[in-house]
Design an enzyme around this catalytic site. Structure first.
Site, PDB file in Angstrom:
ATOM      1  N   CYS A  87      76.047  16.975  64.542  1.00 35.58           N
ATOM      2  CA  CYS A  87      77.222  17.585  63.903  1.00 35.58           C
ATOM      3  C   CYS A  87      77.733  18.850  64.577  1.00 35.58           C
ATOM      4  O   CYS A  87      78.896  18.897  64.980  1.00 35.58           O
ATOM      5  CB  CYS A  87      76.923  17.870  62.438  1.00 35.58           C
ATOM      6  SG  CYS A  87      76.801  16.358  61.479  1.00 35.58           S
ATOM      7  N   GLU A 139      81.305  15.929  53.789  1.00 38.25           N
ATOM      8  CA  GLU A 139      79.887  15.900  53.451  1.00 38.25           C
ATOM      9  C   GLU A 139      79.189  17.101  54.074  1.00 38.25           C
ATOM     10  O   GLU A 139      79.417  17.421  55.234  1.00 38.25           O
ATOM     11  CB  GLU A 139      79.274  14.600  53.979  1.00 38.25           C
ATOM     12  CG  GLU A 139      77.817  14.432  53.671  1.00 38.25           C
ATOM     13  CD  GLU A 139      77.529  14.616  52.180  1.00 38.25           C
ATOM     14  OE1 GLU A 139      78.011  13.803  51.386  1.00 38.25           O
ATOM     15  OE2 GLU A 139      76.825  15.579  51.805  1.00 38.25           O
ATOM     16  N   PHE A 140      78.337  17.758  53.280  1.00 37.35           N
ATOM     17  CA  PHE A 140      77.635  18.946  53.785  1.00 37.35           C
ATOM     18  C   PHE A 140      76.121  18.762  53.838  1.00 37.35           C
ATOM     19  O   PHE A 140      75.393  19.723  54.049  1.00 37.35           O
ATOM     20  CB  PHE A 140      77.966  20.162  52.907  1.00 37.35           C
ATOM     21  CG  PHE A 140      79.453  20.446  52.842  1.00 37.35           C
ATOM     22  CD1 PHE A 140      80.097  21.058  53.905  1.00 37.35           C
ATOM     23  CD2 PHE A 140      80.201  20.063  51.741  1.00 37.35           C
ATOM     24  CE1 PHE A 140      81.466  21.296  53.872  1.00 37.35           C
ATOM     25  CE2 PHE A 140      81.569  20.299  51.690  1.00 37.35           C
ATOM     26  CZ  PHE A 140      82.206  20.925  52.761  1.00 37.35           C
ATOM     27  N   ARG A 144      72.298  18.092  54.845  1.00 41.74           N
ATOM     28  CA  ARG A 144      71.545  18.396  56.068  1.00 41.74           C
ATOM     29  C   ARG A 144      70.541  17.285  56.296  1.00 41.74           C
ATOM     30  O   ARG A 144      69.820  16.907  55.350  1.00 41.74           O
ATOM     31  CB  ARG A 144      70.763  19.715  55.905  1.00 41.74           C
ATOM     32  CG  ARG A 144      71.636  20.925  55.667  1.00 41.74           C
ATOM     33  CD  ARG A 144      70.834  22.067  55.068  1.00 41.74           C
ATOM     34  NE  ARG A 144      70.278  21.721  53.759  1.00 41.74           N
ATOM     35  CZ  ARG A 144      69.455  22.489  53.052  1.00 41.74           C
ATOM     36  NH1 ARG A 144      69.059  23.645  53.531  1.00 41.74           N
ATOM     37  NH2 ARG A 144      69.004  22.102  51.871  1.00 41.74           N
ATOM     38  N   ARG A 204      70.148  12.796  68.409  1.00 40.16           N
ATOM     39  CA  ARG A 204      71.478  12.998  68.988  1.00 40.16           C
ATOM     40  C   ARG A 204      71.680  14.463  69.397  1.00 40.16           C
ATOM     41  O   ARG A 204      71.499  15.364  68.608  1.00 40.16           O
ATOM     42  CB  ARG A 204      72.569  12.574  67.985  1.00 40.16           C
ATOM     43  CG  ARG A 204      72.660  11.056  67.830  1.00 40.16           C
ATOM     44  CD  ARG A 204      73.685  10.648  66.808  1.00 40.16           C
ATOM     45  NE  ARG A 204      73.258  10.899  65.442  1.00 40.16           N
ATOM     46  CZ  ARG A 204      73.976  10.563  64.363  1.00 40.16           C
ATOM     47  NH1 ARG A 204      75.135   9.970  64.505  1.00 40.16           N
ATOM     48  NH2 ARG A 204      73.508  10.817  63.158  1.00 40.16           N
ATOM     49  N   GLY A 247      66.368  31.028  68.708  1.00 36.13           N
ATOM     50  CA  GLY A 247      65.610  29.921  69.278  1.00 36.13           C
ATOM     51  C   GLY A 247      66.295  29.327  70.481  1.00 36.13           C
ATOM     52  O   GLY A 247      67.066  30.014  71.171  1.00 36.13           O
ATOM     53  N   THR A 260      83.427  13.097  59.030  1.00 32.21           N
ATOM     54  CA  THR A 260      84.090  14.333  59.463  1.00 32.21           C
ATOM     55  C   THR A 260      85.201  13.927  60.431  1.00 32.21           C
ATOM     56  O   THR A 260      84.933  13.398  61.505  1.00 32.21           O
ATOM     57  CB  THR A 260      83.079  15.256  60.165  1.00 32.21           C
ATOM     58  OG1 THR A 260      82.008  15.505  59.250  1.00 32.21           O
ATOM     59  CG2 THR A 260      83.724  16.571  60.583  1.00 32.21           C
ATOM     60  N   ASP A 310      77.810  -2.388  56.453  1.00 35.51           N
ATOM     61  CA  ASP A 310      77.658  -1.925  57.833  1.00 35.51           C
ATOM     62  C   ASP A 310      77.875  -3.117  58.749  1.00 35.51           C
ATOM     63  O   ASP A 310      77.552  -4.247  58.387  1.00 35.51           O
ATOM     64  CB  ASP A 310      76.263  -1.320  58.067  1.00 35.51           C
ATOM     65  CG  ASP A 310      76.273  -0.324  59.219  1.00 35.51           C
ATOM     66  OD1 ASP A 310      76.174   0.891  58.967  1.00 35.51           O
ATOM     67  OD2 ASP A 310      76.401  -0.778  60.385  1.00 35.51           O
ATOM     68  N   GLY A 362      71.806  21.958  68.063  1.00 39.97           N
ATOM     69  CA  GLY A 362      72.096  20.635  68.600  1.00 39.97           C
ATOM     70  C   GLY A 362      72.343  19.700  67.447  1.00 39.97           C
ATOM     71  O   GLY A 362      72.791  20.121  66.379  1.00 39.97           O
TER      72      GLY A 362
END
Ligand SMILES: NC(=O)c1ccc[n+]([C@@H]2O[C@H](COP(=O)([O-])OP(=O)(O)OC[C@H]3O[C@@H](n4cnc5c(N)ncnc54)[C@H](O)[C@@H]3O)[C@@H](O)[C@H]2O)c1
Length: 461
Positions: free
Chosen positions: A291, A170-171, A173, A358, A284, A122, A30, A288
């Site tokens: 992603c 990538e999926f 959560r 975010r 709801g 992504t 990084d 947000g």
């Protein structure tokens, strides 16, 4: 296998730590020195359940290293993951400058030997070929520098660099990222090189065979091998579908509110239809996070680039924009004038079990409440602990739920943290100037809240 993961955010660090945990030899790179310092000390710079533990075990078994030195990472890895951020630009398209910088650095540091370069970020459709081009540019630039510096072209090992690009969306959560990595629904591999795909399959074998799964008796994880563009599209289409499903139930909730139906019952009723399924049918205050908003906008933008107006996706976005202000409308209905009132937010993060703020709906709400002259307080199990390092403005972050309730004219449940289901609402109601609660996730027990003395207001019920 030797792996390098470049970009150690929510995706990169989880990927790196999980791959190390299943036996690979991983270097995480990084360019944020502060983050690297924290990770080198064995800590996770983000809150993600289970992540610290697997980082610790990988560090102890010497399978993971952290560095800012991309050259060292590229030299080490036979598989190089690009996992940097692709945030949205104001136009809605994806900002690919970080991916570009990394691809160029990879090219500039390729040192011979075959490498698989994996787009885990992504990225817009077509990025696989684009990354290949940038890597080649990086190689050419380095070549030029070496020639200018007096090296003979015949002595430059970089020209031997052989690589292929694979898309591996990538999926995971946030909030269950480690679990999702070991228990994925599927693994998608896009590319046109059999050699690269074979290496990726080898990399994921322990996960495919469920060696680290919670339920080891399950059949192997499906691996979908496809072309680059389809793999890239799968990621966008998956997020766009899920976001649209939420916007759909939110639209139904708004109609329920008007006709006197209960959206939670409606969701149950339609969710029992196996063609619909019961997931992502919780009405709801809107979606947000880092992603959904950016990926749906990016897909709309891509469609636009190709002369197609993505009307359904645009509608899903606009339903969501309106939905994110639904709590405000309900507060105005309950309290009338908001100027001079104090509103307490239960939860700040865009979903539970993460510290990620975010594009969190709470941020819109804070901004709008401030604009209307209300004072805003909040309590969030994680943000309240990590303090104001998130740069929150216009909100007083309290250390517990009772301090939050004290003096409030209304509470809004913004994030469905599990601990919010068992707060002492009786005590909280007594501490409030006016015990109103907007349950922005239809998460609380309405009857219990009413019994505790609250005026309970849900979404679509
Ligand atoms: N967060 C999620 O839940 C999620 C899920 C699936 C896919 N994705 C996608 O994965 C990608 C990464 O997302 P994230 O949430 O992990 O992002 P993030 O912002 O948390 O992390 C990105 C990391 O990359 C580092 N970085 C940036 N430029 C760099 C460079 N030149 N060299 C080395 N490191 C660099 C940053 O310092 C940061 O640590 C995005 O494209 C996102 O859309 C995210």
């Amino acid at each position: 296998m030797r792996v390098c993961v470049i970009g150690t955010g929510y995706v990169g660090l989880v990927t790196g730590a999980c791959l190390a945990h299943i036996g690979h030899d991983v270097i995480c790179v990084d360019n944020n020195e502060e983050k690297v310092k924290i990770m080198k000390a064995g800590q996770s710079p983000i809150f993600e359940p289970g992540l610290s533990e697997i980082m610790q075990s990988a560090i102890q078994s010497d399978r993971i290293q952290f560095t800012t030195d991309i050259a060292a990472g590229v030299a080490h890895g036979e598989i190089l993951f690009i996992a940097v951020g692709t945030p949205p630009l104001p136009t809605g398209e994806s900002d690919t400058r970080y991916v570009e910088a990394v691809a160029r650095s990879i090219g500039a540091n390729l040192n011979g030997g075959y490498k698989v370069i994996v787009n885990k970020s992504t990225v817009p459709i077509g990025s696989g070929d684009w990354v290949r081009m940038i890597v080649l540019d990086g190689i050419a630039e380095r070549q030029k520098t070496l020639v200018t510096a007096g090296g003979g072209a015949d002595r430059l090992p970089v020209m031997d660099a052989e690589f292929d690009v694979v898309s591996n969306p990538e999926f995971l959560r946030e909030g269950s990222a480690v679990y999702d990595t070991f228990n994925p629904d599927r693994i998608v591999l896009g590319g046109n090189s059999d050699r690269a795909i074979a290496m990726m399959k080898e990399l994921y074998t322990p996960i495919v065979e469920r060696q680290f799964a919670q339920d080891k008796s399950l059949p192997p994880v499906p691996v979908l091998v496809t072309d680059l563009s389809s793999a890239e599209m799968i990621k966008y289409a998956a997020n766009a579908f899920l976001a649209t499903k939420i916007s759909f139930i939110n639209e139904v909730a708004n109609i329920c509110d008007r006709v006197g139906a209960d959206v939670t019952q409606v969701a149950k009723g339609i969710g029992l239809d196996s063609r619909i399924g019961n997931k992502f049918l919780n009405a709801g205050i809107g979606w947000g996070g880092s992603c959904f908003p950016k990926d749906v906008s990016a897909l709309v933008h891509t469609a636009d680039d190709y002369g197609y107006e993505a009307q359904l996706l645009k509608a899903a976005i606009s339903v969501n924009e309106r939905q994110r202000l639904i709590a405000l409308e309900k507060l105005q209905q309950a309290l009338k004038i908001l100027k001079g009132k104090t509103v307490g937010l239960l939860g700040l993060t865009f979903k539970p079990d993460t510290d990620d703020l975010r594009d969190a709906p709470a941020l819109n709400l804070i901004e709008q409440l401030n604009r209307l002259g209300a004072k805003v307080k909040a309590y969030d199990p994680i943000i309240s602990q990590t303090g104001m390092r998130h740069g929150l403005t216009g909100v007083l972050v309290e250390t517990d739920a009772e301090r939050l309730a004290d003096g409030c004219d209304a509470l809004v449940l913004v994030t469905e943290w599990q601990q919010f289901s068992s707060l002492d609402y009786g005590k909280m109601a007594k501490l409030m100037s006016n015990p109103v609660i907007i349950d922005g996730r239809n998460f609380l027990n309405r009857e219990q809240l009413i019994e505790a003395g609250f005026q309970y207001i849900g979404i679509g019920r």
